[in-house]
Design an enzyme around this catalytic site. Structure first.
Site, PDB file in Angstrom:
ATOM      1  N   ASP A 189       0.032  -6.117   0.557  1.00 21.32           N
ATOM      2  CA  ASP A 189      -1.231  -6.563  -0.020  1.00 21.32           C
ATOM      3  C   ASP A 189      -0.973  -7.870  -0.756  1.00 21.32           C
ATOM      4  O   ASP A 189      -0.090  -7.937  -1.619  1.00 21.32           O
ATOM      5  CB  ASP A 189      -1.783  -5.517  -1.002  1.00 21.32           C
ATOM      6  CG  ASP A 189      -2.164  -4.221  -0.311  1.00 21.32           C
ATOM      7  OD1 ASP A 189      -2.744  -4.282   0.779  1.00 21.32           O
ATOM      8  OD2 ASP A 189      -1.880  -3.149  -0.878  1.00 21.32           O
ATOM      9  N   CYS A 246       0.844  -1.192   0.000  1.00 15.36           N
ATOM     10  CA  CYS A 246       0.000   0.000   0.000  1.00 15.36           C
ATOM     11  C   CYS A 246       0.883   1.247   0.000  1.00 15.36           C
ATOM     12  O   CYS A 246       1.758   1.389   0.867  1.00 15.36           O
ATOM     13  CB  CYS A 246      -0.907  -0.002   1.221  1.00 15.36           C
ATOM     14  SG  CYS A 246      -1.874   1.520   1.408  1.00 15.36           S
TER      15      CYS A 246
END
Length: 276
Positions: free
Chosen positions: A181, A174
């Protein structure tokens, strides 16, 4: 901040929603919102939605949001989580009202109509995670030593193919929080045979890359389109849940005439053929 208590709103607060312009990152890969080479949507699943009925009794629900890829803004995920928390102590007449309110607020933030579904928790389907019907790249016996973005790993040639390739090894970070992620990436194409080890190396090269889910999928789509020249292409990522939300972007070459709602790949606009 680590070790510090976070303050969450418990009443309706649409001002918490934060838009992020898509064009800023699309410019990096040579895209213009007025002439996108793909159609698609960002499918969000929300697993932690609750409010109070008119008599004060809690209601627990699931929600799904369909954000068009053509919308000028994506919605920052933490802001959406905080916004949904704001319903926790809000009295609402029923599911239809919640759906209408969320639809209005998300549409205003995205800059285009967002379709919203709100379902009672008892209506949740009891199905296991669905893998694509295709070839999983993860078992390829190869060495990998590149963990910085490497589109040059992609290549294609030889016979024409229609196939689905996928991997569970996608990881990006992110750009706001730096948190990892994790996701599954699926590629369906018609065109020259995509070299599989190169595609896997390319997917793994996102491992230290900072970019939102939606932007990663658009980058993958454009890199494959440029370097492999498929006649039809669809790229879909199913990211794991974080903070009660998961985001599943889908991008496809535009639909052929007479096949409205589907890209040339044969998947529908939300990748329903391969999702749970």
């Amino acid at each position: 901040m680590l070790g510090k208590q976070a303050i969450y709103r418990e009443t309706y607060a649409p001002e918490l929603l934060f838009p992020i312009a898509r064009q800023d990152k699309r410019s990096e890969i040579g895209l213009c919102d007025d002439a996108l080479p793909f159609v698609g949507e960002d499918l969000w699943n929300a697993y932690e939605l609750s409010w109070l009925d008119p008599r004060g009794k809690p209601v627990v629900a699931l929600a799904r949001f369909h954000v068009p890829a053509s919308s000028p803004n994506l919605i920052e995920s933490k802001s959406l989580k905080l916004y949904l928390n704001g319903f926790n102590q809000e009295r609402m007449p029923g599911f239809d009202t919640v759906r209408e309110v969320i639809g209005k607020d998300l549409s205003n933030t995205a800059g285009e109509a967002v379709r919203v579904e709100v379902l009672p928790l008892c209506g949740r389907p009891c199905r296991r995670f669905a893998h694509p019907e295709g070839f999983c790249l993860d078992g390829l016996d190869i060495d990998i030593d590149t963990y910085e973005l490497c589109p040059d790993a992609l290549s294609a040639g030889g016979e024409q193919m229609t196939e689905t390739l996928y991997s569970h090894l996608l990881k990006s970070n992110c750009p706001v929080t730096g948190q990892p992620d994790w996701g599954m990436l699926a590629v369906r194409y018609t065109g020259p045979l995509i070299e599989r080890t190169g595609l896997l190396r390319y997917i793994v090269s996102f491992r230290r890359h900072d970019e939102f889910h939606e932007q990663c999928v658009e980058r993958v789509f454009c890199d494959i389109l440029e370097r492999c020249s498929p006649a039809a292409l669809a790229v879909w990522a199913r990211y794991t849940r974080r903070g009660g939300l998961d985001i599943n972007p889908f991008r496809s070459t535009p639909p052929e005439e007479g096949r409205e709602g589907k890209g040339n790949s044969g998947w529908d606009g939300g990748g329903s053929e391969i999702r749970q």
